[in-house]
Scaffold this motif. Structure first.
Motif, PDB file in Angstrom:
ATOM      1  N   SER A  65      44.102  48.136  47.393  1.00  0.00           N
ATOM      2  CA  SER A  65      42.906  47.355  47.176  1.00  0.00           C
ATOM      3  C   SER A  65      42.391  46.835  45.869  1.00  0.00           C
ATOM      4  O   SER A  65      42.297  47.765  45.155  1.00  0.00           O
ATOM      5  CB  SER A  65      41.688  47.878  47.793  1.00  0.00           C
ATOM      6  N   PRO A  66      42.131  45.382  45.461  1.00  0.00           N
ATOM      7  CA  PRO A  66      41.641  45.044  44.296  1.00  0.00           C
ATOM      8  C   PRO A  66      40.512  45.594  43.977  1.00  0.00           C
ATOM      9  O   PRO A  66      40.340  45.809  42.829  1.00  0.00           O
ATOM     10  CB  PRO A  66      41.406  43.590  44.626  1.00  0.00           C
ATOM     11  N   ASP A  67      39.666  45.985  44.986  1.00  0.00           N
ATOM     12  CA  ASP A  67      38.203  46.577  44.426  1.00  0.00           C
ATOM     13  C   ASP A  67      38.496  47.955  43.857  1.00  0.00           C
ATOM     14  O   ASP A  67      37.423  48.325  43.248  1.00  0.00           O
ATOM     15  CB  ASP A  67      37.374  46.694  45.706  1.00  0.00           C
ATOM     16  N   ARG A  69      40.952  48.751  42.057  1.00  0.00           N
ATOM     17  CA  ARG A  69      42.078  48.715  41.145  1.00  0.00           C
ATOM     18  C   ARG A  69      41.917  49.786  39.981  1.00  0.00           C
ATOM     19  O   ARG A  69      42.822  50.601  39.673  1.00  0.00           O
ATOM     20  CB  ARG A  69      42.468  47.531  40.468  1.00  0.00           C
TER      21      ARG A  69
ATOM     22  N   ARG B  31      48.034  41.833  31.780  1.00  0.00           N
ATOM     23  CA  ARG B  31      47.207  42.562  32.972  1.00  0.00           C
ATOM     24  C   ARG B  31      45.864  41.881  33.563  1.00  0.00           C
ATOM     25  O   ARG B  31      45.732  42.073  34.790  1.00  0.00           O
ATOM     26  CB  ARG B  31      47.065  43.915  32.597  1.00  0.00           C
ATOM     27  N   PRO B  35      38.777  44.454  37.257  1.00  0.00           N
ATOM     28  CA  PRO B  35      37.773  44.169  38.122  1.00  0.00           C
ATOM     29  C   PRO B  35      36.426  45.229  38.005  1.00  0.00           C
ATOM     30  O   PRO B  35      36.447  46.026  37.382  1.00  0.00           O
ATOM     31  CB  PRO B  35      38.442  44.444  39.168  1.00  0.00           C
ATOM     32  N   LEU B  36      35.637  44.499  38.924  1.00  0.00           N
ATOM     33  CA  LEU B  36      34.224  45.259  38.976  1.00  0.00           C
ATOM     34  C   LEU B  36      34.753  46.772  39.200  1.00  0.00           C
ATOM     35  O   LEU B  36      35.382  47.036  40.130  1.00  0.00           O
ATOM     36  CB  LEU B  36      33.204  44.654  39.644  1.00  0.00           C
ATOM     37  N   GLY B  37      33.759  47.700  38.814  1.00  0.00           N
ATOM     38  CA  GLY B  37      34.134  49.249  39.361  1.00  0.00           C
ATOM     39  C   GLY B  37      33.890  49.378  40.922  1.00  0.00           C
ATOM     40  O   GLY B  37      33.194  48.334  41.502  1.00  0.00           O
ATOM     41  N   PRO B  38      34.210  50.164  41.476  1.00  0.00           N
ATOM     42  CA  PRO B  38      33.856  50.463  42.981  1.00  0.00           C
ATOM     43  C   PRO B  38      32.399  50.783  43.008  1.00  0.00           C
ATOM     44  O   PRO B  38      31.851  50.800  42.444  1.00  0.00           O
ATOM     45  CB  PRO B  38      34.639  51.963  43.145  1.00  0.00           C
ATOM     46  N   ARG B  63      42.714  38.530  47.490  1.00  0.00           N
ATOM     47  CA  ARG B  63      41.851  39.558  47.998  1.00  0.00           C
ATOM     48  C   ARG B  63      40.750  39.779  47.091  1.00  0.00           C
ATOM     49  O   ARG B  63      39.670  40.538  47.400  1.00  0.00           O
ATOM     50  CB  ARG B  63      42.641  40.917  48.527  1.00  0.00           C
ATOM     51  N   ASP B  64      40.565  39.058  46.116  1.00  0.00           N
ATOM     52  CA  ASP B  64      39.381  39.130  45.070  1.00  0.00           C
ATOM     53  C   ASP B  64      38.206  38.622  45.932  1.00  0.00           C
ATOM     54  O   ASP B  64      38.313  37.543  46.623  1.00  0.00           O
ATOM     55  CB  ASP B  64      39.582  38.300  43.815  1.00  0.00           C
TER      56      ASP B  64
END
Lengths: 96, 351
Positions: A65-67, A69, B31, B35-38, B63-64
């Protein structure tokens, strides 16, 4: 078109030439794997772009999942000693 | 291209355009932004991150997270583009069996096949945005989604097939080369493939016209008449002027598109004028003149009222084009169904 006649989605991977790996080229719809291979040939190798094709049902691909990453790939980031450049070589050390 | 002992001169501009495509294909190998953290994020945080990614010229992938308006804009632009490739097979389809030699038939067939392919690359790219293919076809057949207006004009002579390819595929390349840098990854990747192939379309049209223009008087006149017919529709392909364009501003900020309609139209005119000279044909615009101060050619803008009418459905061939498309889809239903039934039977057989 009725729902039963909807062709599933396939992901297409093409090997450009011997010695290279198969690379994702795109996707297409086809009723079965044989048709997917024929369509992939017509769609992605019209100009000799490939010597081998894989087709994979898109539904069979599991993806990270990109979230997640950062969390998922973090373990790789803090082990800089995995890169040879981490080590400073003393003067005179060669072929190392 | 070299066949039968003649060769067409290189169309000026095409080499540079292709070099741009090659350069963009090499982009984006790093690269990219983290992305934003979880965890949970507010809409504002998500939007700020999205805009930072776009502003840094990095790609948004399927999927972003993306703003709804960005998704909607992309679906509109990509499906319009895909439909244009598919319906765009028709004006030339007319000449597949009538082209003047076996060589020209084979070339035209390859071009039309490419267009089907371009439609498929682009439909796949739209599908990554969560829209299924069947609903795109329905939107096209019901007139809810559009395709490029020039496709609604007829191709009465063989020279029209050449002029259409030289001018409208030329305009398409000018439009599409910057799209190889679109912020949406699947669109940008599809456009790299499309642009490389489009260059062949452009050149074969130029080559066909070049042969006609050096032929008999009647052939040259046929080439000139066709250029006269296609110049206006080609100029109109870039859409309304920037200040009247409904979608331009935000699409540019989000880097779905990268230049204004007017900038691209000017670039197209600047490329075409010297090409027309090489062809020995004139472009049908008495106002066309080099403007040393601007460093560009001055020209008469296309008839935007006509563009609006044709887009709204009132061009010479709108009903015929959409009708053909709908009929092909409906009459092909049994083939799609039979293929599914055959696949199911083969699966049974394996068990």
């Amino acid at each position: 078109m009725s729902e039963t006649s909807e062709w599933p989605l396939w992901e297409v991977f093409v090997r450009a030439k011997r010695g290279l790996g198969h690379l994702h080229a795109g996707s297409l719809h086809a009723a079965d794997s044989r048709m997917a291979l024929h369509h992939a040939r017509d769609l992605y190798t019209r100009r000799g772009e490939g010597v081998s094709i894989w087709v994979v049902p898109a539904a069979a691909v599991a993806a990270s999942s990109p979230d997640e990453r950062d969390a998922f790939f973090d373990p790789a980031a803090d082990k800089v000693y995995r890169h040879p450049a981490f080590f400073q070589l003393p003067k005179g050390a060669e072929h190392l | 291209m070299r066949h039968n002992g003649y060769s067409a001169p290189e169309p000026p501009g095409a080499a540079e355009l292709l070099a741009e495509v090659e350069a963009t294909a090499k982009d984006g190998l790093d690269r990219g932004r983290a992305p934003l953290g979880p965890g949970e994020h507010t809409e504002d945080e998500l939007l700020a991150h999205f805009e930072a990614v776009v502003a840094a010229d990095e790609k948004i992938e399927p999927r972003d997270w993306m703003p709804d308006a960005y998704r909607r804009s992309l679906v509109r632009q990509l499906s319009q583009h895909a439909h244009s490739e598919v319906v765009g097979m028709q004006p030339e389809g007319n000449w597949l069996t009538r082209a003047p030699s076996l060589k020209r038939k084979a070339i035209l067939l390859a071009k039309v096949q490419d267009e089907a392919g371009h439609g498929l690359y682009l439909y796949s790219a739209v599908e990554t945005l969560g829209v299924d293919r069947e609903s795109l076809f329905q939107a096209l057949h019901e007139g809810r989604q559009k395709y490029l207006s020039f496709i609604n004009y007829p191709t009465p002579t063989w020279a029209d097939a050449g002029a259409l390819a030289w001018l409208t595929d030329g305009a398409a390349i000018v439009n599409q080369v910057p799209l190889c840098r679109s912020s949406y990854g699947p669109y940008a990747r599809a456009m790299v493939r499309v642009c490389k192939e489009e260059s062949f379309h452009h050149r074969q049209g130029f080559d066909a016209l070049h042969v006609l223009s050096r032929g008999t008087k009647a052939q040259k006149r046929m080439a000139q008449d066709a250029v006269n017919r296609w110049w206006g529709p080609a100029l109109a392909m870039f859409g309304p002027p920037h200040e009247q364009s409904t979608h331009s501003e935000q699409s540019m900020r989000w880097r779905i598109k990268r230049y204004t309609n007017d900038e691209l139209r000017q670039r197209f005119v600047d490329i075409c004028v010297p090409q027309a000279e090489v062809l020995g044909l004139t472009l049908p615009d008495p106002a066309l003149a080099w403007n040393g101060e601007r460093g560009h050619y001055d020209f008469t803008p296309p008839d935007f009222d006509e563009l609006r009418r044709v887009v709204a459905g009132d061009g010479p061939c709108n009903r015929q084009r959409v009708g053909n498309r709908r009929r092909a889809h409906e009459e092909g239903a049994w083939v799609r169904e039979a293929a599914v039934a055959h696949a199911a039977k083969r699966r049974e057989g394996v068990r």
